[in-house]
Design a protein around this motif. Structure first.
Motif, PDB file in Angstrom:
ATOM      1  N   GLU A 214       0.838  -1.192   0.000  1.00 35.65           N
ATOM      2  CA  GLU A 214       0.000   0.000   0.000  1.00 35.65           C
ATOM      3  C   GLU A 214       0.878   1.250   0.000  1.00 35.65           C
ATOM      4  OE1 GLU A 214      -4.165   1.280   0.712  1.00 35.65           O
ATOM      5  OE2 GLU A 214      -3.402  -0.730   0.740  1.00 35.65           O
ATOM      6  N   ASP A 215       0.641   2.132  -0.971  1.00 35.48           N
ATOM      7  CA  ASP A 215       1.324   3.437  -1.025  1.00 35.48           C
ATOM      8  C   ASP A 215       2.820   3.370  -1.265  1.00 35.48           C
ATOM      9  OD1 ASP A 215      -1.065   4.685  -0.542  1.00 35.48           O
ATOM     10  OD2 ASP A 215      -0.826   4.524   1.637  1.00 35.48           O
ATOM     11  N   SER A 216       3.354   2.205  -1.597  1.00 36.51           N
ATOM     12  CA  SER A 216       4.801   2.192  -1.863  1.00 36.51           C
ATOM     13  C   SER A 216       5.030   2.342  -3.362  1.00 36.51           C
ATOM     14  CB  SER A 216       5.423   0.903  -1.343  1.00 36.51           C
ATOM     15  OG  SER A 216       5.032  -0.166  -2.151  1.00 36.51           O
ATOM     16  N   PRO A 217       6.219   2.790  -3.754  1.00 38.71           N
ATOM     17  CA  PRO A 217       6.462   3.040  -5.186  1.00 38.71           C
ATOM     18  C   PRO A 217       6.636   1.753  -5.979  1.00 38.71           C
ATOM     19  CG  PRO A 217       8.449   3.438  -3.929  1.00 38.71           C
ATOM     20  CD  PRO A 217       7.372   3.156  -2.934  1.00 38.71           C
ATOM     21  N   ASN A 218       6.617   1.870  -7.301  1.00 37.22           N
ATOM     22  CA  ASN A 218       6.928   0.770  -8.228  1.00 37.22           C
ATOM     23  C   ASN A 218       6.000  -0.423  -8.103  1.00 37.22           C
ATOM     24  OD1 ASN A 218       9.156   2.159  -9.239  1.00 37.22           O
ATOM     25  ND2 ASN A 218      10.442   1.378  -7.597  1.00 37.22           N
ATOM     26  N   ARG A 219       4.729  -0.176  -7.795  1.00 38.01           N
ATOM     27  CA  ARG A 219       3.845  -1.336  -7.616  1.00 38.01           C
ATOM     28  C   ARG A 219       3.531  -2.024  -8.926  1.00 38.01           C
ATOM     29  NH1 ARG A 219      -0.819   1.012  -4.134  1.00 38.01           N
ATOM     30  NH2 ARG A 219       0.041   2.920  -5.008  1.00 38.01           N
ATOM     31  N   LYS A 220       3.494  -1.208  -9.984  1.00 34.64           N
ATOM     32  CA  LYS A 220       3.223  -1.794 -11.296  1.00 34.64           C
ATOM     33  C   LYS A 220       4.295  -2.809 -11.655  1.00 34.64           C
ATOM     34  CE  LYS A 220       4.035   0.198 -15.692  1.00 34.64           C
ATOM     35  NZ  LYS A 220       3.760   1.253 -16.656  1.00 34.64           N
ATOM     36  N   ARG A 221       5.553  -2.390 -11.493  1.00 37.37           N
ATOM     37  CA  ARG A 221       6.655  -3.298 -11.785  1.00 37.37           C
ATOM     38  C   ARG A 221       6.547  -4.547 -10.912  1.00 37.37           C
ATOM     39  NH1 ARG A 221      12.194  -0.868 -10.197  1.00 37.37           N
ATOM     40  NH2 ARG A 221      11.986  -2.060  -8.284  1.00 37.37           N
ATOM     41  N   PHE A 222       6.257  -4.327  -9.645  1.00 33.54           N
ATOM     42  CA  PHE A 222       6.189  -5.453  -8.719  1.00 33.54           C
ATOM     43  C   PHE A 222       5.134  -6.464  -9.163  1.00 33.54           C
ATOM     44  CE2 PHE A 222       4.524  -7.680  -5.090  1.00 33.54           C
ATOM     45  CZ  PHE A 222       5.662  -8.068  -4.422  1.00 33.54           C
ATOM     46  N   PHE A 223       3.920  -5.989  -9.404  1.00 33.95           N
ATOM     47  CA  PHE A 223       2.852  -6.953  -9.709  1.00 33.95           C
ATOM     48  C   PHE A 223       3.016  -7.566 -11.092  1.00 33.95           C
ATOM     49  CE2 PHE A 223       0.754  -4.859  -6.110  1.00 33.95           C
ATOM     50  CZ  PHE A 223       0.428  -5.996  -5.399  1.00 33.95           C
ATOM     51  N   GLY A 224       3.598  -6.815 -12.002  1.00 36.90           N
ATOM     52  CA  GLY A 224       3.876  -7.387 -13.315  1.00 36.90           C
ATOM     53  C   GLY A 224       4.809  -8.580 -13.200  1.00 36.90           C
ATOM     54  N   PHE A 225       5.919  -8.380 -12.529  1.00 37.48           N
ATOM     55  CA  PHE A 225       6.873  -9.475 -12.415  1.00 37.48           C
ATOM     56  C   PHE A 225       6.355 -10.583 -11.502  1.00 37.48           C
ATOM     57  CE2 PHE A 225       9.864  -6.329 -14.078  1.00 37.48           C
ATOM     58  CZ  PHE A 225      10.395  -7.090 -15.093  1.00 37.48           C
ATOM     59  N   PHE A 226       5.507 -10.180 -10.538  1.00 36.98           N
ATOM     60  CA  PHE A 226       4.874 -11.162  -9.668  1.00 36.98           C
ATOM     61  C   PHE A 226       4.039 -12.139 -10.508  1.00 36.98           C
ATOM     62  CE2 PHE A 226       2.076 -12.197  -6.000  1.00 36.98           C
ATOM     63  CZ  PHE A 226       3.052 -12.391  -5.053  1.00 36.98           C
ATOM     64  N   SER A 227       3.282 -11.582 -11.435  1.00 36.14           N
ATOM     65  CA  SER A 227       2.464 -12.435 -12.307  1.00 36.14           C
ATOM     66  C   SER A 227       3.337 -13.291 -13.215  1.00 36.14           C
ATOM     67  CB  SER A 227       1.534 -11.593 -13.167  1.00 36.14           C
ATOM     68  OG  SER A 227       0.594 -10.957 -12.367  1.00 36.14           O
ATOM     69  N   LEU A 228       4.401 -12.705 -13.727  1.00 34.49           N
ATOM     70  CA  LEU A 228       5.314 -13.478 -14.573  1.00 34.49           C
ATOM     71  C   LEU A 228       5.910 -14.642 -13.795  1.00 34.49           C
ATOM     72  CD1 LEU A 228       7.561 -11.159 -16.729  1.00 34.49           C
ATOM     73  CD2 LEU A 228       5.903 -12.853 -17.444  1.00 34.49           C
ATOM     74  N   CYS A 229       6.235 -14.338 -12.537  1.00 29.53           N
ATOM     75  CA  CYS A 229       6.831 -15.351 -11.670  1.00 29.53           C
ATOM     76  C   CYS A 229       5.864 -16.518 -11.486  1.00 29.53           C
ATOM     77  CB  CYS A 229       7.149 -14.670 -10.350  1.00 29.53           C
ATOM     78  SG  CYS A 229       7.783 -15.710  -9.108  1.00 29.53           S
ATOM     79  N   VAL A 230       4.590 -16.192 -11.264  1.00 27.79           N
ATOM     80  CA  VAL A 230       3.608 -17.261 -11.088  1.00 27.79           C
ATOM     81  C   VAL A 230       3.373 -18.014 -12.399  1.00 27.79           C
ATOM     82  CG1 VAL A 230       1.255 -17.757 -10.434  1.00 27.79           C
ATOM     83  CG2 VAL A 230       2.570 -16.129  -9.164  1.00 27.79           C
ATOM     84  N   ALA A 231       3.401 -17.259 -13.514  1.00 29.58           N
ATOM     85  CA  ALA A 231       3.265 -17.934 -14.811  1.00 29.58           C
ATOM     86  C   ALA A 231       4.401 -18.939 -14.990  1.00 29.58           C
ATOM     87  CB  ALA A 231       3.290 -16.911 -15.934  1.00 29.58           C
ATOM     88  N   SER A 232       5.608 -18.542 -14.607  1.00 31.51           N
ATOM     89  CA  SER A 232       6.738 -19.463 -14.746  1.00 31.51           C
ATOM     90  C   SER A 232       6.548 -20.699 -13.876  1.00 31.51           C
ATOM     91  CB  SER A 232       8.046 -18.799 -14.347  1.00 31.51           C
ATOM     92  OG  SER A 232       8.077 -17.473 -14.702  1.00 31.51           O
ATOM     93  N   THR A 233       6.073 -20.472 -12.643  1.00 30.80           N
ATOM     94  CA  THR A 233       5.864 -21.607 -11.747  1.00 30.80           C
ATOM     95  C   THR A 233       4.842 -22.567 -12.344  1.00 30.80           C
ATOM     96  OG1 THR A 233       6.126 -19.995 -10.014  1.00 30.80           O
ATOM     97  CG2 THR A 233       5.502 -22.191  -9.352  1.00 30.80           C
ATOM     98  N   LEU A 234       3.795 -21.994 -12.904  1.00 31.18           N
ATOM     99  CA  LEU A 234       2.773 -22.830 -13.513  1.00 31.18           C
ATOM    100  C   LEU A 234       3.344 -23.591 -14.711  1.00 31.18           C
ATOM    101  CD1 LEU A 234      -0.341 -23.040 -12.903  1.00 31.18           C
ATOM    102  CD2 LEU A 234      -0.486 -22.254 -15.245  1.00 31.18           C
ATOM    103  N   GLY A 235       4.171 -22.879 -15.486  1.00 28.53           N
ATOM    104  CA  GLY A 235       4.813 -23.540 -16.619  1.00 28.53           C
ATOM    105  C   GLY A 235       5.677 -24.690 -16.165  1.00 28.53           C
ATOM    106  N   ILE A 236       6.385 -24.495 -15.058  1.00 30.89           N
ATOM    107  CA  ILE A 236       7.228 -25.565 -14.531  1.00 30.89           C
ATOM    108  C   ILE A 236       6.374 -26.774 -14.181  1.00 30.89           C
ATOM    109  CG2 ILE A 236       8.558 -26.217 -12.486  1.00 30.89           C
ATOM    110  CD1 ILE A 236       9.833 -23.447 -12.618  1.00 30.89           C
ATOM    111  N   SER A 237       5.223 -26.506 -13.569  1.00 29.10           N
ATOM    112  CA  SER A 237       4.420 -27.646 -13.135  1.00 29.10           C
ATOM    113  C   SER A 237       3.759 -28.355 -14.318  1.00 29.10           C
ATOM    114  CB  SER A 237       3.378 -27.206 -12.120  1.00 29.10           C
ATOM    115  OG  SER A 237       2.545 -26.227 -12.688  1.00 29.10           O
ATOM    116  N   LEU A 238       3.474 -27.616 -15.391  1.00 27.46           N
ATOM    117  CA  LEU A 238       2.792 -28.251 -16.521  1.00 27.46           C
ATOM    118  C   LEU A 238       3.750 -28.703 -17.615  1.00 27.46           C
ATOM    119  CD1 LEU A 238      -0.358 -25.981 -16.951  1.00 27.46           C
ATOM    120  CD2 LEU A 238      -0.160 -28.152 -15.762  1.00 27.46           C
TER     121      LEU A 238
END
Lengths: 497, 501
Positions: B103-127
């Motif tokens: 909340e209220d911290s800078p660079n949240r867009k970057r954070f959540f973008g890469f967060f989603s990429l990270c989860v996509a990678s994890t899902l790719g690993i599992s599939l």
């Protein structure tokens, strides 16, 4: 069967409609450039629209050749016969060239405007880029040494002129040095060509490959041709001219130069060796060794570089080194190894061309926007300039050879070739090169993610510039996943069936 | 195949979310949050659908050729879907948590973008259906977690990021070399096709052993096997949700899951046993379990202690893989899920203490249980689970590991497990004692380091509810262990496939 031996087959001649398309692709960009000299484009959309016919023609040519197989054409000029040959490799290189050129031209419109370049030299950018395109296209489709020479000179002189355009002392010095090297390279080339012509009486590659026998003359000629090309391709240890040239030139010029111009010399070199020196394993290993040193030395120089453009330029030296591994992996190796190495080499070339152009554009955006050109001065940019940094990152993925990217798939193929061919040395080179590339490219992020740096003032740039860069970077990534289709077109190839 | 679109759609959900988040402006909080949560829910639904489909015997697979002789293969099998389920469940909670935390911290867009990429990678690993595809997502994970680790942009974070890259990129290269060599030897090995390597013949066995070692070096970096664990405690400078993600699902689990795949689906359990590879895994994991527990004991920072605890706990999975026998397989696979739920809970709690009260060190926790009872309750559940007290999920893992050790003829490992449990108790019980039984600022003695009163409850709801949810899930997984679709039941199903029971 030698793939070039089909040249005699009437059925594979260019049809008139294909002729028209080829002419459009060869001379269209030059014409557009001449028009733009008097009516320079002010909007990126105009440039993109003007280039559309050339792109469409390229697409049509690619589709036709891909479906109906290779075509050739010849043109008699008195005693001399020019031979052109359009196979899978040529059309893929054409497609790559036109894609990079179009993106760079569109980027250049925005660049000229935002960098406030003086209008007269800036207008000359267009015809020179057009001439460069014509030269490159000629090189990709040429099947005789004379056509190659014409293409090489057209491309080289346009490149030198582009380098001189900024007109500053630094650019002039670097550009004149480049001109000198280009002339030395051409001289060596001409000597080699005249030796071959004197000894075997012909200049077409297919004929030469058929009649030329190994011997002192052929060896000397190939050595001369190679020396000239190695210089032009800035292969280690002849790489010193590259970084100053890229440091001083305008960004779109550097992008095209690193992506395409120095690759042209490599492509010719590889074609010549496969045709004229098929059994020279020791010499091929020498070239591979030079490439390995280039990977390491280029990586170290990039690692130590202070300036952004310098870093990207030295990275080119290192990345070209990977391409040189093609020689030991293709010459004198088994069919299976050569097939893997052949695909890996072209995939790497394409991936690097797209990614390096994208990276230069990203660097251009960063430098233009902040007014700073050193790595340490870019601290904290990630908050304000996410898009250029994203592009830089995506291009870096390809250059490092991390998945999913053309660089990764190419490395996969090259590693496989090296293991199958039991040429263990190159595995070490690929591994060390990857580490070095990661080390110097992540320096960028280490600085840009720094949140404790003083804040810079930023200029807004047109979104289209970054979008062009993004397009190229994404293309380099996507190529890694859909490499199968273009790679299948490369088969059968220059040397064997 | 009829279900080919499902794995692709699941993967695309996260990738698309990442792309859109990058495209949104930094200010668009509402759009970004809805996108995040919407994508997380859709993905959870899709994974749930696939679980149900697999239960009914359907197949989900899609593939296309990438280059000469190698394909990109996505395929949902019982083992992969376990990991996919864990990652999509925890992604939902971690996203909720991260929204509150940042909340209220800078660079949240970057954070959540890469967060989603990270989860996509994890899902790719599992599939991933073959080693090539696995490798693609494994490296994507490295790249997408780097911006998360250095998110704070402090010198310490940047230095930790460099260390992280040095470890993981070298590990990735080792893995690449191993995978390419295996490809040259045996072609494109699909997970689930057995006996390819065993059919090569005995003269290749020394090379296979060598390649196994190289690949374990590569996977061991992310799994944080001692002595390749150095990056993990340093990466603790990342924000709490990142730590939760790195430790519970993404990075260490990707490594452990890779080892599971390598042993069960590439080499095959019989061949691994025959080549003494399993013995090596048992040795290194036993060493890691004990060494990391000892190091955890010495840590005074809460997150650092949790980090070393992760190093130790993840090696239970490797130990379970290393023991020959279906019971230890059950232990390994169920622990993959159990540890994820428990560790996510613990890191959420650590984040809550830090955000609400400014607590980072263990000796500052005195009496915090009375100031933040729900968080502390969740922490207690997680900690007791780690120690392995019945009826928590940790007990189930350890019980099956013990049975597996006996079954594999290595009863001395029970001593290792007992020692590790004692050490776990030694480093978790003092924290619980401080939380609940020591007087502190809540009793009027002294002050919290930095109290912030983030919400009407003991802290902000965004932080509290995900914590309670993961704690509840870890409790439920223990209580309902014998119900269908529980981690234990699903692990048993996978184990019975591996051993053809």
């Amino acid at each position: 069967m030698n793939a070039l031996a089909v040249l005699g087959d009437e059925a594979l001649h260019l049809t008139p409609s294909l002729w028209a398309v080829v002419w459009l692709i060869v001379w269209g960009p030059l014409l557009l450039g001449l028009v733009a000299l008097y009516f320079p484009p002010h909007r990126m959309l105009t440039a993109a629209a003007a280039y559309l016919p050339v792109m469409a023609a390229t697409g049509w040519l690619v589709a036709t050749i891909a479906v109906s197989g290779p075509r050739h054409a010849s043109l008699s000029l008195g005693e001399l016969t020019l031979t052109w040959y359009l196979d899978g490799l040529a059309i893929l290189l054409l497609l790559l060239t036109q894609t990079v050129l179009m993106a760079s031209a569109v980027f250049a419109v925005g660049y000229c405007r935002t960098a406030e370049l003086p209008s007269r030299p800036a207008a000359w950018l267009w015809p020179l880029l057009g001439g460069l395109s014509s030269g490159l296209t000629l090189i990709w489709i040429a099947a005789d040494l004379l056509s190659l020479y014409v293409g090489l000179e057209l491309m080289g002189l346009c490149a030198v002129a582009l380098m001189l355009l900024p007109g500053e002392a630094e650019a002039l010095a670097a550009g004149m040095r480049y001109l000198l090297y280009a002339l030395v390279g051409s001289l060596a080339w001409l000597l080699g060509v005249s030796l071959l012509l004197g000894a075997w009486g012909r200049l077409d590659l297919a004929g030469l490959a058929a009649v030329a026998e190994p011997g002192a003359v052929t060896t000397l000629a190939v050595a001369l041709l190679s020396a000239g090309l190695l210089l032009k391709a800035s292969i280690f240890p002849l790489h010193a001219w590259l970084a100053p040239v890229h440091g001083a030139a305008w960004i779109p010029v550097s992008a095209v130069h690193a992506a395409l111009v120095i690759k042209a010399s490599f492509v010719i070199l590889l074609k010549l060796w496969l045709l004229l020196a098929p059994g020279q394993m020791a010499a091929a290993w020498l070239l591979g060794g030079l490439g390995s040193l280039a990977v390491l030395w280029g990586g170290i120089l990039a690692w130590r570089a202070q300036g952004l453009k310098e870093l990207v330029a030295f990275s080119t030296v290192g990345q070209l080194g990977y391409l040189m591994l093609a020689f030991p992996l293709l010459i004198g190796t088994s069919e299976a190894v050569a097939a893997l190495a052949w695909r890996g080499t072209w995939l790497h070339l394409a991936g690097h061309a797209l990614a390096k152009a994208a990276m230069f554009m990203a660097v251009g955006s960063l430098v233009l926007s902040t007014g700073r050109s050193k790595l340490v001065e870019l601290a904290g940019t990630s908050r304000r300039l996410p898009l250029p940094l994203l592009v830089f990152g995506l291009a870096a993925v390809t250059l490092m050879g991390l998945p999913p990217s053309a660089g990764f798939t190419a490395k996969w193929l090259l590693l496989q070739a090296a293991i199958r061919g039991e040429q263990w040395l190159w595995i070490g080179v690929l591994v060390l090169g990857t580490m070095l590339t990661a080390a110097y490219l992540f320096r960028m992020f280490r600085h840009s993610f720094d949140e404790q740096a003083p804040h810079l003032t930023y200029r807004r740039l047109p979104l289209g510039m970054d979008m062009m860069a993004l397009l190229l970077a994404l293309a380099a990534l996507a190529l890694g996943l859909v490499a199968d289709w273009p790679l299948e077109l490369l088969w059968p190839w220059g040397g064997r069936t | 195949m009829s279900g080919a679109w499902l794995p692709v759609a699941t993967l695309a959900t996260s990738l698309l979310a990442a792309t859109l988040i990058f495209a949104l402006p930094e200010r668009a909080w509402l759009a970004r949050t809805s996108l995040n949560l919407g994508a997380a829910l859709i993905k959870l639904g899709l994974v749930g659908w696939m679980i149900w489909g697999l239960h009914r015997g359907l197949e989900y697979a899609v593939e296309f050729p990438v280059a000469a002789g190698v394909s990109f293969v996505l395929r949902a099998d019982a083992l992969g879907i376990m990991f996919a389920g864990l990652s999509s469940l925890l992604w939902l909670f971690t996203t909720l948590y991260a929204i509150g935390y940042l909340e209220d911290s800078p660079n949240r867009k970057r954070f959540f973008g890469f967060f989603s990429l990270c989860v996509a990678s994890t899902l790719g690993i599992s599939l991933a259906g073959n080693l090539f595809t696995f490798l693609i997502f494994y490296e994507m994970l490295t790249l997408s977690t780097y911006p998360l680790v250095v998110h704070r942009g402090t010198r310490k974070a940047l230095a930790a990021g460099s260390v992280y890259l040095r470890y993981t990129l070298s590990g990735g290269l080792a893995l690449l070399l191993g995978v390419v060599s295996l490809h040259v030897l045996a072609g494109d090995i699909r997970f689930g096709e057995r006996e390819i390597l065993a059919d090569l013949g005995a003269e290749w066995y020394p090379i296979l052993v060598g390649l196994f070692v190289v690949m374990i070096l590569g996977l061991g970096v992310k799994t944080a096997l001692v002595p390749l664990h150095g990056w993990l405690p340093r990466a603790m400078v990342a924000p709490a949700p990142v730590s939760a993600l790195l430790h519970a699902v993404a990075v260490v689990k990707a490594g452990a899951f890779g080892i599971v795949r390598l042993v069960y689906d590439v080499y095959g359990i019989e061949l691994s046993y025959q080549l003494w590879l399993l013995h090596g895994l048992v040795a290194i994991s036993a060493l890691t379990i004990l060494y990391a527990s000892l190091r955890a004991l010495a840590q005074q920072e809460l997150k650092a202690r949790l980090a070393f605890s992760t190093v130790s706990q993840v090696s239970y999975i490797v130990l379970g893989v290393g023991l020959f026998g279906p019971l230890s397989t059950v232990a390994a696979l169920s622990h993959l899920l159990h540890q994820g739920l428990m560790k996510a809970t613990l890191f959420f709690c650590a984040g809550n203490y830090a955000e609400e009260l400014g607590i980072h060190r263990i000796d500052e926790l005195d009496g915090a249980g009375w100031r933040m009872p729900l968080t502390s309750l969740a922490f207690t559940v997680g900690a007791l689970g780690m120690i392995g007290l019945p009826p928590t999920v940790g007990f189930i893992s350890k019980w099956y590991l013990g049975l597996g050790a006996v079954e594999a003829g290595m009863p001395w490992l029970i001593a290792v497990l007992a020692a590790s449990s004692l050490l776990n108790a030694a480093y978790f019980l003092p924290i619980l004692q401080r939380l609940w039984f020591r007087p502190g600022p809540a009793h009027g003695q002294g002050e919290w380091p930095d109290e912030r009163r983030l919400g009407r409850l003991e802290t902000s709801g965004w932080l509290l509810w995900p914590t309670l949810a993961t704690a509840a899930f870890s409790l439920l997984a223990g209580f309902l262990a014998s119900m269908p679709f529980s981690p234990l039941e699903w692990a048993t199903r996978v184990a019975s496939q591996e051993y053809l029971l």
